[in-house]
Every structure is written in structure tokens, then in C-alpha cells.
Design a protein around this motif. Structure first.
Motif, short mmCIF file in Angstrom:
data_model
loop_
_atom_site.label_atom_id
_atom_site.label_comp_id
_atom_site.label_asym_id
_atom_site.label_seq_id
_atom_site.Cartn_x
_atom_site.Cartn_y
_atom_site.Cartn_z
N ARG A 99 0.81 -1.22 0.00
CA ARG A 99 0.00 0.00 0.00
C ARG A 99 0.84 1.27 0.00
NH1 ARG A 99 -3.02 -4.02 2.20
NH2 ARG A 99 -5.28 -3.91 1.86
N THR A 100 2.14 1.15 -0.15
CA THR A 100 3.01 2.33 -0.15
C THR A 100 3.61 2.58 -1.53
OG1 THR A 100 4.90 1.00 0.62
CG2 THR A 100 3.59 2.16 2.29
N SER A 101 2.98 2.06 -2.59
CA SER A 101 3.46 2.38 -3.93
C SER A 101 3.23 3.86 -4.23
CB SER A 101 2.77 1.51 -4.98
OG SER A 101 1.37 1.64 -4.89
N THR A 102 2.27 4.49 -3.54
CA THR A 102 2.10 5.94 -3.55
C THR A 102 2.23 6.42 -2.10
OG1 THR A 102 -0.31 5.75 -3.34
CG2 THR A 102 0.60 5.97 -5.56
N PRO A 103 2.72 7.65 -1.88
CA PRO A 103 2.95 8.11 -0.51
C PRO A 103 1.68 8.11 0.33
CG PRO A 103 4.02 9.56 -2.09
CD PRO A 103 3.15 8.64 -2.88
N TYR A 141 5.03 10.99 5.44
CA TYR A 141 4.50 10.22 4.33
C TYR A 141 5.49 9.10 3.99
CZ TYR A 141 1.02 13.83 3.60
OH TYR A 141 -0.04 14.70 3.78
N TYR A 142 4.97 7.88 3.90
CA TYR A 142 5.81 6.71 3.63
C TYR A 142 5.58 6.25 2.19
CZ TYR A 142 6.58 6.56 8.63
OH TYR A 142 6.94 6.88 9.92
N ARG A 143 6.68 5.83 1.58
CA ARG A 143 6.59 5.34 0.20
C ARG A 143 7.59 4.20 0.01
NH1 ARG A 143 6.56 8.98 -5.32
NH2 ARG A 143 6.03 7.29 -6.74
N ALA A 144 7.19 3.20 -0.77
CA ALA A 144 8.09 2.09 -1.04
C ALA A 144 9.34 2.59 -1.76
CB ALA A 144 7.39 1.04 -1.89
N SER A 145 10.50 2.12 -1.33
CA SER A 145 11.75 2.47 -1.99
C SER A 145 11.88 1.69 -3.30
CB SER A 145 12.93 2.14 -1.08
OG SER A 145 12.98 0.72 -0.87
N GLU A 146 12.94 1.96 -4.04
CA GLU A 146 13.16 1.20 -5.28
C GLU A 146 13.30 -0.29 -4.96
OE1 GLU A 146 16.32 2.69 -7.64
OE2 GLU A 146 15.51 4.72 -7.79
N LEU A 147 13.96 -0.59 -3.86
CA LEU A 147 14.09 -1.98 -3.45
C LEU A 147 12.73 -2.58 -3.09
CD1 LEU A 147 15.80 -4.45 -2.69
CD2 LEU A 147 16.14 -3.40 -0.42
N GLY A 148 11.92 -1.81 -2.37
CA GLY A 148 10.59 -2.29 -2.01
C GLY A 148 9.71 -2.52 -3.22
N LEU A 149 9.75 -1.59 -4.19
CA LEU A 149 8.95 -1.74 -5.41
C LEU A 149 9.40 -2.96 -6.21
CD1 LEU A 149 8.69 1.99 -6.53
CD2 LEU A 149 6.85 0.58 -5.60
N ALA A 150 10.73 -3.15 -6.27
CA ALA A 150 11.25 -4.31 -7.00
C ALA A 150 10.80 -5.60 -6.33
CB ALA A 150 12.78 -4.25 -7.06
N LEU A 151 10.77 -5.60 -5.01
CA LEU A 151 10.32 -6.80 -4.28
C LEU A 151 8.84 -7.08 -4.56
CD1 LEU A 151 11.31 -8.93 -2.24
CD2 LEU A 151 10.54 -7.40 -0.41
N LEU A 210 13.11 -0.89 2.72
CA LEU A 210 12.00 -1.17 1.82
C LEU A 210 11.04 0.00 1.68
CD1 LEU A 210 11.20 -4.87 2.82
CD2 LEU A 210 12.62 -4.02 0.95
N VAL A 211 11.01 0.91 2.66
CA VAL A 211 10.21 2.12 2.55
C VAL A 211 11.05 3.31 2.99
CG1 VAL A 211 8.04 0.90 3.00
CG2 VAL A 211 9.24 2.02 4.89
N THR A 212 10.67 4.48 2.52
CA THR A 212 11.28 5.72 2.97
C THR A 212 10.19 6.63 3.52
OG1 THR A 212 11.03 6.73 0.77
CG2 THR A 212 13.09 5.57 1.22
N GLY A 213 10.56 7.58 4.34
CA GLY A 213 9.60 8.51 4.91
C GLY A 213 10.08 9.94 4.76
N HIS A 214 9.17 10.85 4.48
CA HIS A 214 9.51 12.26 4.48
C HIS A 214 8.41 13.04 5.17
CE1 HIS A 214 6.88 12.19 0.90
NE2 HIS A 214 6.64 13.45 1.16
N ARG A 215 8.81 14.06 5.88
CA ARG A 215 7.86 14.83 6.68
C ARG A 215 7.29 15.99 5.90
NH1 ARG A 215 6.33 15.21 11.77
NH2 ARG A 215 7.81 13.59 12.38
N TYR A 216 5.98 16.16 6.01
CA TYR A 216 5.31 17.36 5.50
C TYR A 216 4.48 17.93 6.64
CZ TYR A 216 2.25 20.48 2.88
OH TYR A 216 1.56 21.58 2.44
N ARG A 217 4.95 19.08 7.17
CA ARG A 217 4.33 19.68 8.35
C ARG A 217 4.30 18.67 9.50
NH1 ARG A 217 -0.28 23.88 6.02
NH2 ARG A 217 1.19 25.10 4.79
N ARG A 218 3.11 18.31 9.97
CA ARG A 218 3.05 17.45 11.17
C ARG A 218 2.91 15.97 10.84
NH1 ARG A 218 -1.65 20.03 14.60
NH2 ARG A 218 -2.46 20.53 12.53
N GLU A 219 2.97 15.60 9.57
CA GLU A 219 2.78 14.19 9.21
C GLU A 219 3.97 13.68 8.41
OE1 GLU A 219 -1.80 13.06 9.03
OE2 GLU A 219 -1.16 14.18 7.28
#
Length: 283
Positions: A224-228, A268-278, A257-266
Motif C-alpha cells: 500500500r506504499t506504492s504511492t505516498p 509520508y511513507y513510500r516504497a523504496s526502489e528496493l521495495g517496489l522491485a520486491l 523497503l520504505v522511505t519517509g519524508h515529513r510534510y508539516r506534522r505528518e
């Protein structure tokens, strides 16, 4: 046809919002005109069975855009927005009933699409600037030098006056809607979100191989993290508690397998290239 001129302060005050109230209004409009919202037919078929709670509100549809407050932040709750609604007092009650029956059951899925759009636009703004954001927001918009122009129904003069503008993606809006600011809240441009074609798709569960490797809960979260998306969004989609989602995401992030970046108080998680390949290679 219309035009907005941006000053230096306005460019620095560009912000993004997610509005449950505007999605509730836009969803009502989509349910009233299925022919123009074919992408939403799976949802509209359910919405049409709601009955009187929906039909009572349809009579107010022409006035709702003018009565609803402009969106202002990514974390708004519908009760907060309804408190700022102008018009007959019972209108807020009707909207709340419609939200609970027609929109809230699907809100985690809808919000995930909107959050993915926000992540894309904020990254585009940081990397390429406001010109690229407006150039790809909607075909009806044009950016030239310091001015945003659009085709469509004329509206009154929109004054920014250094307060900037808010951009709000919508899953149910097929066109851009420009909302004048009021009561200290800046104007807002509601625009069609990216990725709405996937909104009602049935999501395939991860294969047994991935579930055996990661565990079914972590495999489901990764898929479910193919999009942030956020921890809250993932909890709503999977039925897991916020604490459990956070723990599983920490393991997936530590594994790369996932990366996270902050936007304000939240975050957002997204699958990394390794996670998407898996995800692509595991049956």
C-alpha cells in the motif's frame, strides 16, 4: 476567463490542503451527475441507495460552493470546517449525515489519493518551482511571468494581497474551482487530484511468497506504499492500530523497503526502489 497576479509574498505563501468538507460537496455533485463522473460509478451505485439523506441535500447543491469555507490545511476535520459554514443552520447537519453515510466509509482510500497528490506537488515545487506546479495542475490553467490565468466561467476579482493561495486536490472534482478568501483565510484553488483512476480499483493482496518473507501485515503495508501515504491512512486501509502500523513501518524502513519524508506534522511513507522491485518480483 480570469487572472490572478502573484506578488513576491504570495509566492512564498503557497500552501496545500485536504478538505473533507469540499470532498463531501464534490461527492454529492458527482452522485447527481453520473454521466460526467464515470470513474466513480462503483461508488455512485452505492451512494444512490442512501436515499433521503442524500436527496434532501441535493436541493442545496447550487449554493454550497459559496457557503463552504475555503480549505486551509492538510489536517482539517469536517466538524471544524462545518463550524465555519454559512447559510441555514440545518445545512451543516445534512452535510454531516451525508459525509457519514456516503464519504467517511471510503475516506481512508480517498485521503490516500489526495495525500499522494500532495506529496507529488510539494516535491515538484521544491525541485522545479511554482511554474511547473501550475503548468501541470490542470489544462485550463496557464502560468506566465507572475500571473495565473484560466479558462472557464468568469469569477470575481481574486485578491491575494500578500497572503498567498491554497491548493487543494479533490478526488471528485472534474474541473478547477477558484474560491475567494474570507475572514482572514486566503483564496483556494481546488483541482482534480492525480491518480483518481485507481481510486475504486480492487487492491490485490500480496502474494504468499511476500507474506512468508515479511509477515502478512508488513507485506500488506508495503503493497500500500506504492504511492505516498501516512500512518493514519495505512491504519484506515488495513484495520491495524496506529501503534502496530508504526512498528511495522519502522522495520520496513530499517530494511530499506520504505522511505519517509515529513510534510508539516505528518510523515509520508513510500516504497523504496528496493521495495517496489520486491513487490514486482515476489509471487
Amino acid at each position: 476567463m480570469g487572472e490572478i497576479r502573484f506578488g513576491v509574498d504570495d509566492l512564498a505563501q503557497l500552501r496545500f490542503a485536504v478538505s473533507p468538507l469540499w470532498e463531501t460537496i464534490a461527492a454529492l455533485r458527482a452522485s447527481a451527475d453520473p454521466g460526467c463522473h464515470a470513474l466513480h460509478l462503483p461508488w455512485i451505485k452505492q451512494a444512490l441507495t442512501i436515499g433521503r439523506d442524500r436527496t434532501d441535500l441535493l436541493a442545496h447543491l447550487p449554493e454550497l460552493d459559496a457557503l463552504a469555507p475555503p480549505p486551509r490545511c492538510p489536517l482539517a476535520e469536517i466538524e471544524e470546517e462545518l463550524a465555519a459554514l454559512t447559510g441555514p443552520p440545518e445545512l451543516a447537519d445534512l452535510l454531516l449525515v451525508w459525509w457519514r453515510a456516503g464519504v467517511r466509509p471510503h475516506w481512508p482510500r480517498i485521503r490516500a489519493v489526495l495525500e499522494a497528490d500532495l506529496a507529488y506537488r510539494t516535491r515538484q515545487l521544491a525541485e522545479d518551482g511554482i511554474q511547473e506546479v501550475f503548468a501541470h495542475l490542470h489544462p485550463s490553467l496557464r502560468w506566465s511571468e507572475d500571473r495565473l490565468s484560466w479558462t472557464g466561467p468568469p469569477v470575481g476579482r481574486i485578491a491575494l494581497d500578500g497572503g498567498g493561495i491554497t491548493l487543494a486536490p479533490s478526488a471528485f472534482t472534474a474541473r478547477c474551482v477558484l474560491i475567494s478568501g474570507r475572514d482572514g483565510v486566503p483564496p483556494c484553488l481546488v483541482y482534480p487530484a492525480r491518480g483518481i483512476g485507481t481510486l475504486w480499483e480492487r487492491r490485490a493482496e500480496p502474494g504468499d511468497g511476500l507474506a512468508r518473507l515479511l509477515g502478512r501485515s508488513r507485506a500488506g503495508l508495503l503493497s500500500r506504499t506504492s504511492t505516498p501515504t501516512t500512518t493514519t491512512g495505512l491504519a484506515g486501509q488495513t484495520g491495524l492500530s496506529l501503534g502496530a502500523v508504526s512498528q511495522h513501518l519502522a522495520v520496513l524502513r530499517d530494511a530499506g523497503l520504505v522511505t519517509g519524508h515529513r510534510y508539516r506534522r505528518e510523515v509520508y511513507y513510500r516504497a523504496s526502489e528496493l521495495g517496489l522491485a520486491l513487490l514486482e518480483r515476489t509471487p
